[in-house]
Design a protein around this motif. Structure first.
Motif, PDB file in Angstrom:
ATOM      1  N   THR A   1     -29.535   0.750  22.769  1.00  0.00           N
ATOM      2  CA  THR A   1     -29.766  -0.682  22.866  1.00  0.00           C
ATOM      3  C   THR A   1     -31.227  -0.943  23.187  1.00  0.00           C
ATOM      4  N   VAL A   2     -31.589  -2.227  23.279  1.00  0.00           N
ATOM      5  CA  VAL A   2     -32.962  -2.631  23.599  1.00  0.00           C
ATOM      6  C   VAL A   2     -32.944  -3.455  24.876  1.00  0.00           C
ATOM      7  N   ASP A   3     -33.682  -3.039  25.856  1.00  0.00           N
ATOM      8  CA  ASP A   3     -33.905  -3.798  27.095  1.00  0.00           C
ATOM      9  C   ASP A   3     -32.696  -4.631  27.515  1.00  0.00           C
ATOM     10  N   PRO A   4     -31.619  -3.989  27.954  1.00  0.00           N
ATOM     11  CA  PRO A   4     -30.457  -4.758  28.403  1.00  0.00           C
ATOM     12  C   PRO A   4     -30.776  -5.541  29.668  1.00  0.00           C
ATOM     13  N   HIS A   5     -30.010  -6.602  29.887  1.00  0.00           N
ATOM     14  CA  HIS A   5     -30.247  -7.486  31.030  1.00  0.00           C
ATOM     15  C   HIS A   5     -29.717  -6.817  32.294  1.00  0.00           C
ATOM     16  N   LEU A   6     -30.552  -6.007  32.933  1.00  0.00           N
ATOM     17  CA  LEU A   6     -30.162  -5.272  34.129  1.00  0.00           C
ATOM     18  C   LEU A   6     -30.659  -6.011  35.360  1.00  0.00           C
ATOM     19  N   HIS A   7     -29.755  -6.323  36.254  1.00  0.00           N
ATOM     20  CA  HIS A   7     -30.129  -6.999  37.496  1.00  0.00           C
ATOM     21  C   HIS A   7     -29.529  -6.223  38.656  1.00  0.00           C
ATOM     22  N   ARG A   8     -28.294  -6.543  39.034  1.00  0.00           N
ATOM     23  CA  ARG A   8     -27.648  -5.756  40.094  1.00  0.00           C
ATOM     24  C   ARG A   8     -27.197  -4.399  39.571  1.00  0.00           C
ATOM     25  N   ILE A   9     -26.948  -4.296  38.268  1.00  0.00           N
ATOM     26  CA  ILE A   9     -26.719  -2.998  37.642  1.00  0.00           C
ATOM     27  C   ILE A   9     -28.091  -2.441  37.283  1.00  0.00           C
ATOM     28  N   ALA A  10     -28.474  -1.349  37.917  1.00  0.00           N
ATOM     29  CA  ALA A  10     -29.835  -0.830  37.738  1.00  0.00           C
ATOM     30  C   ALA A  10     -29.964   0.020  36.474  1.00  0.00           C
ATOM     31  N   GLU A  11     -28.885   0.708  36.090  1.00  0.00           N
ATOM     32  CA  GLU A  11     -28.912   1.586  34.916  1.00  0.00           C
ATOM     33  C   GLU A  11     -27.592   1.466  34.160  1.00  0.00           C
ATOM     34  N   LEU A  12     -27.646   1.641  32.849  1.00  0.00           N
ATOM     35  CA  LEU A  12     -26.431   1.540  32.047  1.00  0.00           C
ATOM     36  C   LEU A  12     -25.380   2.555  32.478  1.00  0.00           C
ATOM     37  N   SER A  13     -25.826   3.695  32.992  1.00  0.00           N
ATOM     38  CA  SER A  13     -24.880   4.740  33.386  1.00  0.00           C
ATOM     39  C   SER A  13     -23.964   4.296  34.534  1.00  0.00           C
ATOM     40  N   GLN A  14     -24.306   3.201  35.208  1.00  0.00           N
ATOM     41  CA  GLN A  14     -23.436   2.691  36.272  1.00  0.00           C
ATOM     42  C   GLN A  14     -22.166   2.049  35.699  1.00  0.00           C
ATOM     43  N   VAL A  15     -22.210   1.607  34.442  1.00  0.00           N
ATOM     44  CA  VAL A  15     -21.022   0.980  33.848  1.00  0.00           C
ATOM     45  C   VAL A  15     -20.581   1.665  32.559  1.00  0.00           C
ATOM     46  N   TYR A  16     -21.484   2.333  31.848  1.00  0.00           N
ATOM     47  CA  TYR A  16     -21.129   3.045  30.623  1.00  0.00           C
ATOM     48  C   TYR A  16     -20.931   4.522  30.946  1.00  0.00           C
ATOM     49  N   SER A  17     -19.821   5.080  30.491  1.00  0.00           N
ATOM     50  CA  SER A  17     -19.524   6.487  30.774  1.00  0.00           C
ATOM     51  C   SER A  17     -19.997   7.409  29.664  1.00  0.00           C
ATOM     52  N   ILE A  18     -20.656   6.853  28.646  1.00  0.00           N
ATOM     53  CA  ILE A  18     -21.182   7.640  27.527  1.00  0.00           C
ATOM     54  C   ILE A  18     -22.696   7.729  27.643  1.00  0.00           C
ATOM     55  N   PRO A  19     -23.319   8.728  27.017  1.00  0.00           N
ATOM     56  CA  PRO A  19     -24.784   8.787  27.019  1.00  0.00           C
ATOM     57  C   PRO A  19     -25.376   7.547  26.350  1.00  0.00           C
ATOM     58  N   SER A  20     -26.483   7.079  26.877  1.00  0.00           N
ATOM     59  CA  SER A  20     -27.136   5.897  26.307  1.00  0.00           C
ATOM     60  C   SER A  20     -28.647   6.075  26.341  1.00  0.00           C
ATOM     61  N   ARG A  21     -29.309   5.370  25.440  1.00  0.00           N
ATOM     62  CA  ARG A  21     -30.760   5.317  25.420  1.00  0.00           C
ATOM     63  C   ARG A  21     -31.180   3.856  25.303  1.00  0.00           C
ATOM     64  N   VAL A  22     -32.252   3.510  26.004  1.00  0.00           N
ATOM     65  CA  VAL A  22     -32.786   2.147  25.966  1.00  0.00           C
ATOM     66  C   VAL A  22     -34.142   2.168  25.288  1.00  0.00           C
ATOM     67  N   ALA A  23     -34.227   1.503  24.136  1.00  0.00           N
ATOM     68  CA  ALA A  23     -35.525   1.300  23.492  1.00  0.00           C
ATOM     69  C   ALA A  23     -36.174   0.074  24.125  1.00  0.00           C
ATOM     70  N   HIS A  24     -37.499   0.099  24.232  1.00  0.00           N
ATOM     71  CA  HIS A  24     -38.194  -0.970  24.939  1.00  0.00           C
ATOM     72  C   HIS A  24     -39.046  -1.817  23.994  1.00  0.00           C
ATOM     73  N   ALA A  25     -39.075  -3.111  24.292  1.00  0.00           N
ATOM     74  CA  ALA A  25     -39.809  -4.063  23.456  1.00  0.00           C
ATOM     75  C   ALA A  25     -41.233  -4.284  23.927  1.00  0.00           C
ATOM     76  N   ALA A  26     -41.596  -3.768  25.093  1.00  0.00           N
ATOM     77  CA  ALA A  26     -42.876  -4.118  25.711  1.00  0.00           C
ATOM     78  C   ALA A  26     -44.077  -3.814  24.822  1.00  0.00           C
ATOM     79  N   ASP A  27     -44.082  -2.646  24.176  1.00  0.00           N
ATOM     80  CA  ASP A  27     -45.218  -2.301  23.309  1.00  0.00           C
ATOM     81  C   ASP A  27     -45.353  -3.290  22.152  1.00  0.00           C
TER      82      ASP A  27
END
Length: 295
Positions: A123-149
């Motif tokens: 995914t791209v830059d998910p809306h993370l606030h109280r959940i700091a990382e996707l691994s806290q809710v997703y039990s599968i491997p994940s990668r975050v692509a970033h839009a900042a560049d």
């Protein structure tokens, strides 16, 4: 054999863009509704023994999740070695705690549904606030692509003397990162939310920035009320009409038109959700993350 990429309806352009960055076979699937509204899916491409990924950005998710999960099941039952999901916009991340009695934490439940049916997620830059990382809710491997560049590059090339402005504290991480990459100044405003469409934004002293072009940057623009309020304040204190930049252009109902009417000089977004404002392409960053999961 090459991996297979299958676009859910509406995701064909993004899948084409990904194909320009790495080699995979385009797969076909039928996704339609029966007259009673139930979903029917069919994998039209042979996927036996192959690694497969589905491309499906998840704005307006309630119409997409059932056919997406059914298609993942169909692909696996057809003999795929693995099934991944490329969802540039990842829905159901806002409800990350129980705000009122009787509510459920939908971020956890939707993540569990998706995790049960696919093997990995990009995914791209998910809306993370109280959940700091996707691994806290997703039990599968994940990668975050970033839009900042991509956003920083666009700002450098298209805005004269930019001043990046984050409309609230939740946007601070995005704005700070983009500003550092673009090597431009930034400020973060304070926000008080009284309801879904009732937001008060306070503006710090910005007189020394009058020669700059304000650039409002946020990760998700849905109702656009925060940006509209901020545009109004900036215009009232005599700053130039701001450029508004969104990573995820949700733009619910008339939000896009309302933001233009409020005085935005330009509205620009990344292409995680197809929208007329898309001018920042992220296929290269997404493709780099997808390749990590493919042989």
């Amino acid at each position: 054999m090459k991996p297979v990429g299958i676009a859910m309806p509406g995701n064909e352009r993004l899948t084409d863009d990904l194909a320009a960055h790495f080699d995979f076979d385009r797969g076909l699937a039928t996704v339609r509704r029966f007259p009673d509204g139930e979903s029917h899916v069919r994998a039209e491409t042979s996927v036996e023994g192959r690694h497969v990924f589905i491309v499906c950005t998840l704005d307006r998710p309630d119409d997409k999740l059932v056919p997406l999960l059914l298609l993942a099941c169909a692909i696996r039952e057809a003999g795929a070695v693995s099934v991944g999901l490329v969802a540039p916009y990842l829905a159901y991340m806002r409800q990350d705690r129980q705000f009122h009695a009787g509510e459920t934490i939908s971020a956890q439940h939707v993540a569990a549904w998706i995790s049960r049916h696919v093997d990995w997620l990009v995914t791209v830059d998910p809306h993370l606030h109280r959940i700091a990382e996707l691994s806290q809710v997703y039990s599968i491997p994940s990668r975050v692509a970033h839009a900042a560049d991509g956003v920083a590059s666009w700002v450098r090339l298209n805005v004269n003397q930019p001043l990046l402005i984050g409309p609230d504290e939740e946007s601070a991480q995005w704005v700070r990162d983009v500003a550092q990459r673009a090597e431009v100044p930034f400020i973060i405003l304070a926000k008080t939310r009284r309801g879904d469409r009732d937001v008060k934004v306070s503006i710090p002293e910005v007189d020394r920035w009058r020669s700059h072009t304000p650039v409002l940057v946020d990760d998700i623009v849905s109702t656009a009320r925060t940006m509209i309020e901020t545009v109004g304040h900036l215009r009232r204190i005599g700053l130039a009409a701001p450029v508004c930049v969104a990573v995820h252009a949700v733009f619910a109902q008339t939000a896009f038109e309302d933001l233009h009417a409020a005085g935005a000089a330009d509205i620009v977004s990344c292409d995680t959700i197809s929208h007329p404002s898309n001018r920042i392409a992220l296929a290269s960053a997404i493709a780099a993350s997808v390749r990590e999961f493919l042989p």
